[in-house]
Design an enzyme around this catalytic site. Structure first.
Site, PDB file in Angstrom:
ATOM      1  N   GLU A  86      -9.201 -13.099  -2.961  1.00 43.12           N
ATOM      2  CA  GLU A  86      -8.684 -12.293  -1.840  1.00 43.12           C
ATOM      3  C   GLU A  86      -7.912 -13.163  -0.844  1.00 43.12           C
ATOM      4  O   GLU A  86      -8.014 -13.013   0.375  1.00 43.12           O
ATOM      5  CB  GLU A  86      -9.809 -11.528  -1.134  1.00 43.12           C
ATOM      6  N   GLN A  88      -4.932 -13.196   0.066  1.00 47.48           N
ATOM      7  CA  GLN A  88      -3.954 -12.534   0.930  1.00 47.48           C
ATOM      8  C   GLN A  88      -4.475 -12.374   2.353  1.00 47.48           C
ATOM      9  O   GLN A  88      -3.707 -12.306   3.298  1.00 47.48           O
ATOM     10  CB  GLN A  88      -3.541 -11.168   0.358  1.00 47.48           C
ATOM     11  N   HIS A 183       8.555   3.381  -9.632  1.00 44.31           N
ATOM     12  CA  HIS A 183       7.522   4.358  -9.308  1.00 44.31           C
ATOM     13  C   HIS A 183       6.901   4.131  -7.926  1.00 44.31           C
ATOM     14  O   HIS A 183       6.176   5.002  -7.437  1.00 44.31           O
ATOM     15  CB  HIS A 183       6.472   4.408 -10.420  1.00 44.31           C
TER      16      HIS A 183
END
Length: 198
Positions: A86, A88, A183
């Site tokens: 994690e 980030q 998308h």
């Protein structure tokens, strides 16, 4: 010579299983590692690295105020590698600590995390890891809607894509879908469903 690695990927690309695999490989050879994770990630339990396939390991939870350099420098015997999940959620100061661990303590550091958020902006930790890392590697997965490489994360609320809001909202399958650029801009409305829970 030690290096700082940043291994990034979208949600569900296997980052956590990869970090657990690296830890296992070191420890199988009798080489201790240190596992770190963000204090913010409470999806399973604070202080654990958990994969979607059910593997989990205890990890030291770090926050904005954690002096990672001092924490690692105080460990005896020295670890052979520092592994962070994690990543980030790291701050600029946290990432500078990681660079110091590599440069001053000569310990390799491998950070795993998302590169960009649901608005397609870099996270603070990812930004500084991209700037300071010696090696940058992408962990790939495919788009939820097609077979293209997923490079973005789509936040979902009540079955609808969300492009505005706070950057950090802890969630998993119920909140985020990994998608390709096409998308992310145009998710197929008739096929918008959250990923299945295991």
């Amino acid at each position: 010579m030690a290096q700082l690695y940043f291994r990034y990927g979208t949600m569900n690309s296997g980052k956590s299983i990869e970090i657990l695999k690296v830890a296992y490989n070191y420890e199988e050879q009798g080489k201790p590692v240190v596992l770190l994770t963000s204090r913010l990630d409470d999806r399973d339990e604070v202080g654990y690295i958990s994969s979607r396939i059910g593997m989990r390991r205890k990890a030291y939870p770090i926050g904005n105020d954690t002096d990672i350099f001092d924490y690692i420098d105080d460990i005896s015997p020295r670890p052979y590698c520092v592994l962070i999940d994690e990543a980030q959620f790291l701050t600029r100061a946290n990432v500078y600590d990681l660079a110091r661990i590599v440069d001053e303590l000569d310990i390799p550091v491998m950070a795993f995390g998302l590169k960009n958020d649901f608005q397609n902006n870099l996270f603070e930790g990812s930004k500084y890891l991209l700037l300071l890392s010696d090696k940058i590697e992408e962990i790939k997965t495919i788009c939820h809607y097609c077979s293209r490489k997923a490079t973005m994360v789509l936040r979902m609320e009540d079955g609808e894509p969300v492009y505005e809001g706070v950057q950090v909202q802890i969630g998993g399958h119920e909140s985020y879908i990994s998608v390709c650029r096409k998308h992310w801009f145009n998710p197929p409305r008739e096929r918008i469903v959250p990923l299945k829970q295991n």
